[in-house]
Design an enzyme around this catalytic site. Structure first.
Site, PDB file in Angstrom:
ATOM      1  N   LYS A 175      33.100  38.438  27.677  1.00 38.30           N
ATOM      2  CA  LYS A 175      34.311  39.370  27.422  1.00 38.30           C
ATOM      3  C   LYS A 175      35.061  38.810  26.191  1.00 38.30           C
ATOM      4  O   LYS A 175      35.279  37.553  26.061  1.00 38.30           O
ATOM      5  CB  LYS A 175      35.003  39.836  28.633  1.00 38.30           C
ATOM      6  CG  LYS A 175      34.407  40.247  29.729  1.00 38.30           C
ATOM      7  CD  LYS A 175      35.504  40.524  31.040  1.00 38.30           C
ATOM      8  CE  LYS A 175      35.471  39.011  31.632  1.00 38.30           C
ATOM      9  NZ  LYS A 175      36.243  39.024  32.676  1.00 38.30           N
ATOM     10  N   THR A 208      48.466  42.851  30.077  1.00 38.84           N
ATOM     11  CA  THR A 208      47.092  42.787  30.406  1.00 38.84           C
ATOM     12  C   THR A 208      46.832  41.993  31.676  1.00 38.84           C
ATOM     13  O   THR A 208      45.809  41.561  31.711  1.00 38.84           O
ATOM     14  CB  THR A 208      46.446  41.900  29.208  1.00 38.84           C
ATOM     15  OG1 THR A 208      47.248  40.689  28.995  1.00 38.84           O
ATOM     16  CG2 THR A 208      46.508  42.736  27.802  1.00 38.84           C
ATOM     17  N   GLY A 210      45.311  41.517  34.859  1.00 39.92           N
ATOM     18  CA  GLY A 210      44.252  41.876  35.822  1.00 39.92           C
ATOM     19  C   GLY A 210      43.154  42.579  35.185  1.00 39.92           C
ATOM     20  O   GLY A 210      42.361  43.327  35.533  1.00 39.92           O
ATOM     21  N   THR A 211      43.137  42.445  33.506  1.00 41.06           N
ATOM     22  CA  THR A 211      42.167  43.050  32.832  1.00 41.06           C
ATOM     23  C   THR A 211      40.722  42.732  33.278  1.00 41.06           C
ATOM     24  O   THR A 211      39.666  43.691  33.443  1.00 41.06           O
ATOM     25  CB  THR A 211      42.162  42.987  31.392  1.00 41.06           C
ATOM     26  OG1 THR A 211      42.281  41.516  31.113  1.00 41.06           O
ATOM     27  CG2 THR A 211      43.404  43.521  30.700  1.00 41.06           C
ATOM     28  N   GLY A 212      40.452  41.680  33.766  1.00 44.20           N
ATOM     29  CA  GLY A 212      38.976  41.066  33.868  1.00 44.20           C
ATOM     30  C   GLY A 212      38.702  41.557  35.317  1.00 44.20           C
ATOM     31  O   GLY A 212      37.432  42.235  35.457  1.00 44.20           O
ATOM     32  N   CYS A 213      39.535  41.744  36.274  1.00 48.28           N
ATOM     33  CA  CYS A 213      39.259  42.064  37.391  1.00 48.28           C
ATOM     34  C   CYS A 213      38.893  43.791  37.415  1.00 48.28           C
ATOM     35  O   CYS A 213      37.889  44.171  38.176  1.00 48.28           O
ATOM     36  CB  CYS A 213      40.348  42.149  38.305  1.00 48.28           C
ATOM     37  SG  CYS A 213      41.090  40.494  38.634  1.00 48.28           S
TER      38      CYS A 213
HETATM   39  N1  LIG Z   1      44.390  43.593  24.081  1.00 49.81           N
HETATM   40  C1  LIG Z   1      43.254  44.157  24.407  1.00 49.81           C
HETATM   41  N2  LIG Z   1      42.863  45.323  23.842  1.00 49.81           N
HETATM   42  C2  LIG Z   1      41.665  46.044  24.246  1.00 49.81           C
HETATM   43  N3  LIG Z   1      40.734  45.450  25.003  1.00 49.81           N
HETATM   44  C3  LIG Z   1      40.949  44.253  25.465  1.00 49.81           C
HETATM   45  C4  LIG Z   1      42.227  43.597  25.328  1.00 49.81           C
HETATM   46  N4  LIG Z   1      42.212  42.436  26.254  1.00 49.81           N
HETATM   47  C5  LIG Z   1      41.284  42.558  26.687  1.00 49.81           C
HETATM   48  N5  LIG Z   1      40.349  43.671  26.402  1.00 49.81           N
HETATM   49  C6  LIG Z   1      39.081  44.200  27.012  1.00 49.81           C
HETATM   50  O1  LIG Z   1      39.382  43.964  28.487  1.00 49.81           O
HETATM   51  C7  LIG Z   1      38.285  43.466  29.491  1.00 49.81           C
HETATM   52  C8  LIG Z   1      38.756  42.134  30.062  1.00 49.81           C
HETATM   53  O2  LIG Z   1      38.618  41.120  28.960  1.00 49.81           O
HETATM   54  P1  LIG Z   1      39.402  39.892  29.238  1.00 49.81           P
HETATM   55  O3  LIG Z   1      38.724  38.812  28.150  1.00 49.81           O
HETATM   56  O4  LIG Z   1      40.853  40.245  29.078  1.00 49.81           O
HETATM   57  O5  LIG Z   1      39.205  39.533  30.702  1.00 49.81           O
HETATM   58  P2  LIG Z   1      39.924  38.246  31.692  1.00 49.81           P
HETATM   59  O6  LIG Z   1      40.447  37.102  30.565  1.00 49.81           O
HETATM   60  O7  LIG Z   1      38.857  37.731  32.507  1.00 49.81           O
HETATM   61  O8  LIG Z   1      41.051  39.014  32.348  1.00 49.81           O
HETATM   62  P3  LIG Z   1      41.913  38.476  33.571  1.00 49.81           P
HETATM   63  O9  LIG Z   1      43.506  37.924  33.048  1.00 49.81           O
HETATM   64  O10 LIG Z   1      42.072  39.401  34.673  1.00 49.81           O
HETATM   65  O11 LIG Z   1      41.368  37.066  34.079  1.00 49.81           O
HETATM   66  C9  LIG Z   1      37.157  43.327  28.161  1.00 49.81           C
HETATM   67  O12 LIG Z   1      36.357  44.359  28.121  1.00 49.81           O
HETATM   68  C10 LIG Z   1      37.963  42.958  26.901  1.00 49.81           C
HETATM   69  O13 LIG Z   1      37.453  43.397  25.640  1.00 49.81           O
HETATM   70  C1  LIG Z   2      43.914  37.369  43.020  1.00 41.38           C
HETATM   71  C2  LIG Z   2      43.685  37.247  41.488  1.00 41.38           C
HETATM   72  N1  LIG Z   2      42.449  37.304  41.018  1.00 41.38           N
HETATM   73  C3  LIG Z   2      42.063  37.373  39.842  1.00 41.38           C
HETATM   74  C4  LIG Z   2      43.182  37.102  38.936  1.00 41.38           C
HETATM   75  C5  LIG Z   2      42.690  37.070  37.387  1.00 41.38           C
HETATM   76  O1  LIG Z   2      43.342  38.163  36.622  1.00 41.38           O
HETATM   77  C6  LIG Z   2      44.189  37.021  39.339  1.00 41.38           C
HETATM   78  N2  LIG Z   2      45.405  36.755  38.516  1.00 41.38           N
HETATM   79  N3  LIG Z   2      44.852  36.903  40.642  1.00 41.38           N
END
Ligand SMILES: Nc1ncnc2c1ncn2[C@@H]1O[C@H](COP(=O)(O)OP(=O)(O)OP(=O)(O)O)[C@@H](O)[C@H]1O
Ligand SMILES: Cc1ncc(CO)c(N)n1
Length: 267
Positions: A175, A208, A210-213
């Site tokens: 990502k 942002t 929780g974006t990854g989840c």
């Molecule tokens: N500012 C942004 N604008 C648009 N898309 C974004 C932005 N930040 C993240 N994304 C998208 O959101 C999705 C999750 O990516 P990200 O790299 O943020 O995940 P993460 O770091 O695992 O998140 P988490 O904080 O939940 O661990 C991907 O599709 C990424 O391209």
């Molecule tokens: C419980 C939990 N899972 C995943 C993440 C990553 O965003 C978080 N902040 N908390």
């Protein structure tokens, strides 16, 4: 097709923006019946993680068996797994049921810096879970950590994706949320042979959490519904784009994404 069912094996976020809560909200929005096996309780809000209380491997496996022996599932995802003993137990129960639509989000560190996966668990993640993984969705720091590579350029991302696939993951999505492109957030998809890009407009926002989840849950929901991976990825990207665009300014820190924005937009 009967009602699609998806399971999330992850940690609980009391603040409601990430973890189990984000996953279940996303499943619901995408018309998928959501189920959960909780690996850890976190006391968490928009400012960070205040405490982590892991459950036990036995508690995790018992929750999963309650689902497997009765309701069944069409796809599952893993999020925060915390320790090597939980990872080993989860891998064993996935093998036991023969589940193949497995999305692994290798959650390691929360955006505020709190540890959600112990360092000692990384080996188990690689050796036990990656061989069972249909789609692995690391962010850039997670891909670096799992491979030992430093990701600075596009070619580094490709090398990391190849290495992660060699560990056993059939598809790898690195990502782009953490890269330094100010215009776009681009995710790299490697299917074991070719590379593809999923592009989105980068939104300038702090909300942002929780974006990854949310992204991996939307992907899991798509697979549970019977979509091909390409269509499931495109839907997940559109879902997270709308959720970030509609980000919610609650609390005093990094607010959550808006899980109902995608559906509102498409109605
Ligand atoms: N500012 C942004 N604008 C648009 N898309 C974004 C932005 N930040 C993240 N994304 C998208 O959101 C999705 C999750 O990516 P990200 O790299 O943020 O995940 P993460 O770091 O695992 O998140 P988490 O904080 O939940 O661990 C991907 O599709 C990424 O391209
Ligand atoms: C419980 C939990 N899972 C995943 C993440 C990553 O965003 C978080 N902040 N908390």
């Amino acid at each position: 097709m009967s009602l699609p069912r998806a399971l999330t094996i992850a940690g609980s976020d009391s603040g409601g923006g990430a973890g189990i809560q984000a996953d279940l909200k996303t499943f619901q929005e995408l018309g998928v019946y959501g189920m959960s096996a909780i690996t850890a309780l976190t006391a968490q809000n928009t400012t960070g993680v205040q405490a982590v209380y892991p459950t036990t491997p036995d508690a995790v496996v018992t929750q999963i068996r309650s689902i497997g022996s009765d309701i069944g599932l069409d796809a599952l995802k893993t999020g925060m797994l915390f320790g090597s003993d939980i990872i080993q137990a989860v891998a064993a129960v996935i093998r036991e049921y023969g589940w193949t639509k497995v999305v692994v989000d290798p959650v390691m560190i929360a955006k505020g810096g709190s540890v959600l996966l112990q360092e000692s668990a990384i080996h188990a993640l690689i050796t036990e879970l990656l061989p069972l993984t249909e789609v692995l969705t690391p962010n850039i720091p997670e891909a670096e950590h799992l491979t030992g590579l430093s990701i600075k350029r596009a070619t580094d991302k490709r090398e990391a994706a190849r290495k992660l696939a060699a560990f056993g993951a059939r598809h790898v999505i690195i990502k782009g949320g953490h890269d330094d492109d100010e215009q776009k957030a681009t995710d790299l998809w490697y299917d074991g042979r070719d590379f593809y890009e999923l592009e989105g407009k980068r939104i300038d926002t702090v909300h942002t959490h929780g974006t990854g989840c949310t992204f991996s849950a939307a992907l899991t929901a798509g697979l549970a519904s019977g979509l091909e991976l390409k269509a499931a990825l495109e839907q997940a990207k559109a879902f997270i784009q709308a959720a970030i665009e509609g980000g919610i300014a609650i609390g005093h820190g990094r607010g959550p994404t808006n899980h109902w924005a995608y559906k509102r937009k498409s109605c």
